[in-house]
Design a protein around this motif. Structure first.
Motif, short mmCIF file in Angstrom:
data_model
loop_
_atom_site.label_atom_id
_atom_site.label_comp_id
_atom_site.label_asym_id
_atom_site.label_seq_id
_atom_site.Cartn_x
_atom_site.Cartn_y
_atom_site.Cartn_z
N ARG A 52 0.84 -1.19 0.00
CA ARG A 52 0.00 0.00 0.00
C ARG A 52 0.88 1.24 0.00
NH1 ARG A 52 -3.09 3.41 3.43
NH2 ARG A 52 -5.22 3.74 2.68
N THR A 53 0.61 2.15 -0.91
CA THR A 53 1.37 3.39 -1.00
C THR A 53 0.44 4.50 -1.46
OG1 THR A 53 3.36 4.41 -1.94
CG2 THR A 53 2.16 2.88 -3.35
N THR A 54 1.00 5.54 -2.04
CA THR A 54 0.22 6.66 -2.53
C THR A 54 0.62 6.95 -3.97
OG1 THR A 54 1.87 8.27 -1.80
CG2 THR A 54 0.13 7.68 -0.23
N VAL A 55 -0.06 7.90 -4.59
CA VAL A 55 0.32 8.30 -5.95
C VAL A 55 1.78 8.74 -5.97
CG1 VAL A 55 -0.06 10.04 -7.74
CG2 VAL A 55 -2.02 8.89 -6.68
N ALA A 56 2.18 9.53 -4.98
CA ALA A 56 3.57 9.97 -4.92
C ALA A 56 4.51 8.77 -4.74
CB ALA A 56 3.76 10.96 -3.78
N GLY A 57 4.08 7.78 -3.96
CA GLY A 57 4.89 6.59 -3.77
C GLY A 57 5.06 5.80 -5.06
N VAL A 58 4.03 5.77 -5.90
CA VAL A 58 4.12 5.08 -7.18
C VAL A 58 5.15 5.77 -8.08
CG1 VAL A 58 2.88 4.43 -9.28
CG2 VAL A 58 1.77 4.19 -7.06
N ILE A 59 5.12 7.10 -8.11
CA ILE A 59 6.10 7.83 -8.93
C ILE A 59 7.51 7.59 -8.39
CG2 ILE A 59 6.81 10.10 -9.75
CD1 ILE A 59 4.21 8.99 -10.96
N ALA A 60 7.65 7.51 -7.07
CA ALA A 60 8.96 7.20 -6.50
C ALA A 60 9.41 5.80 -6.92
CB ALA A 60 8.89 7.29 -4.97
N HIS A 61 8.47 4.87 -6.98
CA HIS A 61 8.78 3.51 -7.45
C HIS A 61 9.28 3.54 -8.90
CE1 HIS A 61 8.22 -0.64 -8.72
NE2 HIS A 61 7.28 -0.26 -9.57
N LEU A 62 8.58 4.28 -9.76
CA LEU A 62 9.01 4.37 -11.16
C LEU A 62 10.38 5.03 -11.26
CD1 LEU A 62 5.65 5.45 -12.87
CD2 LEU A 62 6.75 3.21 -12.96
N ALA A 67 12.79 4.98 -9.04
CA ALA A 67 13.82 4.07 -8.55
C ALA A 67 14.11 2.96 -9.55
CB ALA A 67 13.40 3.48 -7.21
N VAL A 68 13.06 2.37 -10.13
CA VAL A 68 13.27 1.25 -11.04
C VAL A 68 13.84 1.72 -12.37
CG1 VAL A 68 12.17 -0.70 -12.20
CG2 VAL A 68 11.43 -0.05 -9.91
N ASP A 69 13.37 2.85 -12.88
CA ASP A 69 13.95 3.39 -14.11
C ASP A 69 15.43 3.72 -13.92
OD1 ASP A 69 11.46 3.15 -15.15
OD2 ASP A 69 11.13 5.29 -15.53
N GLY A 70 15.84 3.83 -12.67
CA GLY A 70 17.24 4.11 -12.39
C GLY A 70 18.18 3.02 -12.86
N VAL A 71 17.68 1.80 -13.05
CA VAL A 71 18.57 0.74 -13.57
C VAL A 71 19.03 1.08 -14.98
CG1 VAL A 71 17.52 -1.04 -12.11
CG2 VAL A 71 16.63 -0.67 -14.42
N ILE A 72 18.14 1.72 -15.75
CA ILE A 72 18.53 2.13 -17.10
C ILE A 72 19.45 3.34 -17.04
CG2 ILE A 72 17.68 2.96 -19.32
CD1 ILE A 72 15.15 1.39 -18.90
N ASP A 96 22.32 7.77 -10.62
CA ASP A 96 21.38 6.83 -10.02
C ASP A 96 20.52 7.60 -9.02
OD1 ASP A 96 20.01 4.83 -8.63
OD2 ASP A 96 21.69 3.44 -8.76
N PRO A 97 19.19 7.55 -9.12
CA PRO A 97 18.35 8.28 -8.16
C PRO A 97 18.54 7.83 -6.72
CG PRO A 97 17.03 6.78 -9.49
CD PRO A 97 18.39 6.83 -10.12
N LEU A 98 19.09 6.62 -6.53
CA LEU A 98 19.35 6.16 -5.17
C LEU A 98 20.60 6.81 -4.58
CD1 LEU A 98 18.55 2.34 -5.41
CD2 LEU A 98 17.08 4.18 -4.63
N GLY A 99 21.40 7.42 -5.44
CA GLY A 99 22.61 8.07 -4.95
C GLY A 99 23.79 7.14 -4.81
N GLY A 120 24.43 -2.57 -6.16
CA GLY A 120 24.75 -3.87 -6.73
C GLY A 120 23.74 -4.27 -7.78
N ALA A 121 23.43 -5.55 -7.82
CA ALA A 121 22.48 -6.06 -8.81
C ALA A 121 21.09 -6.14 -8.20
CB ALA A 121 22.93 -7.43 -9.31
N ALA A 122 20.65 -5.08 -7.58
CA ALA A 122 19.36 -5.07 -6.91
C ALA A 122 18.23 -5.06 -7.92
CB ALA A 122 19.25 -3.86 -5.99
N GLY A 123 17.17 -5.81 -7.61
CA GLY A 123 16.00 -5.84 -8.47
C GLY A 123 15.07 -4.68 -8.20
N PRO A 124 13.98 -4.61 -8.95
CA PRO A 124 13.04 -3.49 -8.82
C PRO A 124 12.49 -3.30 -7.41
CG PRO A 124 12.60 -4.68 -10.84
CD PRO A 124 13.63 -5.48 -10.10
N SER A 125 12.06 -4.38 -6.76
CA SER A 125 11.46 -4.23 -5.43
C SER A 125 12.49 -3.77 -4.40
CB SER A 125 10.82 -5.55 -4.98
OG SER A 125 11.79 -6.59 -4.93
N VAL A 126 13.72 -4.27 -4.51
CA VAL A 126 14.77 -3.85 -3.58
C VAL A 126 15.10 -2.38 -3.78
CG1 VAL A 126 17.18 -4.21 -2.89
CG2 VAL A 126 15.71 -6.18 -3.42
N ARG A 127 15.19 -1.96 -5.04
CA ARG A 127 15.49 -0.55 -5.32
C ARG A 127 14.37 0.35 -4.80
NH1 ARG A 127 19.45 0.92 -8.82
NH2 ARG A 127 18.29 2.83 -9.25
#
Length: 305
Positions: free
Chosen positions: A147-157, A159-164, A172-175, A179-186
Motif C-alpha cells: 500500500r502506498t500513494t500516488v507519490a509513492g508510485v512515482i517514487a517507485h518508477l 527508482a526502477v527506471d534508475g537501472v537504465i 542513479d536516483p538512489l545516490g 549492486g544487482a538489486a532488483g526493482p522491489s529492492v530498489r
C-alpha cells in the motif's frame, strides 16, 4: 350564471378563502425579477410580478434578459471539458510532430507513456498526490501487495527506471549503486532514503530522469541498443529494458488514474504491440527459470497422431 339564468352563489357566503392580489411597490417588484427568473418566488409574488410586467415595459425587458441568462445556466449539455481531451491532444501531437532529434523506435513507447503520465500528473493537487494506491506483483507463486500513494508510485518508477539510468552512465536516483538489486529492492531502498510520506516533490526528479533517458538514447543514435541492463536476477538488452519500463509506466499510470477516478486510455496500438512482443519473447525464459527453481512442472510432451 347557472343554466337557469340565476346568478351563482357568492363563494364568500360559504366561508371559502378568496385570494387577494398582492400589492407591492415598484422597487420591490423590480427587486423580485431575479428570483422570478429563477422560479424562486412564491405564488403570490409570481402573480404580482407577472401582473406588473404587463404594465411596465422597462421591467418586462429586464425580466426577459434575466430569463435568457437563466437559460444559459441550465444547458442540457455539460460545459466541462471531456476528461480524455488532454490524452487525445497529446497522442495527436506525438503522432504528428516529429522530434528534432529522432527517438529510436524501440524507445518511442517509453517516451510516449512517460509523457502521458506526466500530463496526467500536471493538474494534481496535494489530495491527489496522497491518494492511496495498492501495488501488486508476484514473487515466486505468491502475489505480493504494498500500500502506498500516488507519490509513492512515482517514487517507485523513479527508482526502477534508475537501472537504465545507471546502465547509460547517468546519475542513479538512489545516490549509490546497490549492486544487482532488483526493482522491489530498489524501490524499498528509495522509500527508506527519502522522507515519509512521499510528496509531489518526487514529480520533478522522475520527469527529469525520463527526459534524460530519452535524450541520451536519442543522442547515441541507437548505438547504445546493445547495452545490457541488470534487473537483479537477470539482465535485459537496453531496447527491451526500455520496453519493459514503458509497460511498467502504463500499468502504474492506470493504477494512479483509478486512484483519482480519472479515465486513462491504453497505449497506442503500435506501442502496445511491441510490449506484447516483449512479453512473448520473455515467456519461455521465465518458464524455464521457474522449472529450474522447482516452481513449475517439467514440460509435457504432446504426442501427435
Amino acid at each position: 350564471m347557472e343554466d337557469g339564468g340565476r346568478p351563482l352563489p357568492d363563494p364568500a357566503g360559504r366561508g371559502e378563502d378568496v385570494s387577494v392580489p398582492l400589492v407591492l411597490p415598484h422597487d420591490v417588484l423590480k427587486s423580485l425579477l431575479g428570483a422570478w427568473a429563477l422560479a424562486a418566488c412564491s405564488a403570490a409574488e409570481t402573480d404580482a410580478v407577472e401582473h406588473h410586467l404587463g404594465d411596465c415595459g422597462a421591467c418586462a425587458d429586464e425580466a426577459r434578459r434575466l430569463r435568457e441568462a437563466v437559460g444559459l445556466l441550465h444547458q442540457p449539455e455539460t460545459l466541462d471539458l471531456d476528461p480524455a481531451l488532454r490524452t487525445r491532444v497529446l497522442d495527436a501531437c506525438l503522432d504528428r510532430r516529429p522530434p528534432r532529434i529522432p527517438v529510436p523506435e524501440w524507445a518511442a513507447p517509453y517516451d510516449a507513456e512517460t509523457a502521458r503520465l506526466d500530463a496526467l500528473l500536471q493538474d494534481f493537487g496535494d489530495a491527489e498526490w496522497h491518494a492511496p494506491v495498492r501495488l501488486r506483483w508476484f514473487e515466486d507463486d505468491a502475489q505480493t501487495t504494498r500500500r502506498t500513494t500516488v507519490a509513492g508510485v512515482i517514487a517507485h518508477l523513479l527508482a526502477v527506471d534508475g537501472v537504465i539510468a545507471t546502465a547509460l552512465g547517468l546519475d542513479d536516483p538512489l545516490g549509490h549503486a546497490p549492486g544487482a538489486a532488483g526493482p522491489s529492492v530498489r524501490t524499498e531502498a528509495y522509500w527508506r532514503s527519502t522522507p515519509f510520506p512521499q510528496t509531489r516533490a518526487v514529480h520533478a526528479p522522475w520527469r527529469e530522469q525520463t527526459h534524460a533517458l530519452v535524450r541520451t538514447v536519442s543522442f547515441t543514435g541507437g548505438s547504445a541498443r546493445g547495452l545490457t541492463v541488470p534487473y537483479g536476477g537477470f539482465e535485459l538488452p537496453l531496447h527491451d529494458a526500455m520496453l519493459d519500463r514503458a509497460f511498467g509506466c502504463w500499468v502504474h499510470a492506470e493504477d494512479i488514474a483509478d486512484a483519482v477516478d480519472y479515465p486513462y486510455r491504453p497505449p497506442a496500438p503500435r506501442h502496445l504491440n511491441k510490449m506484447i512482443d516483449l512479453a512473448v519473447r520473455l515467456l519461455p525464459g521465465a518458464l524455464a527459470a521457474r522449472r529450474r527453481s522447482g516452481l513449475s512442472s517439467p514440460p509435457r510432451t504432446i504426442r501427435h497422431l
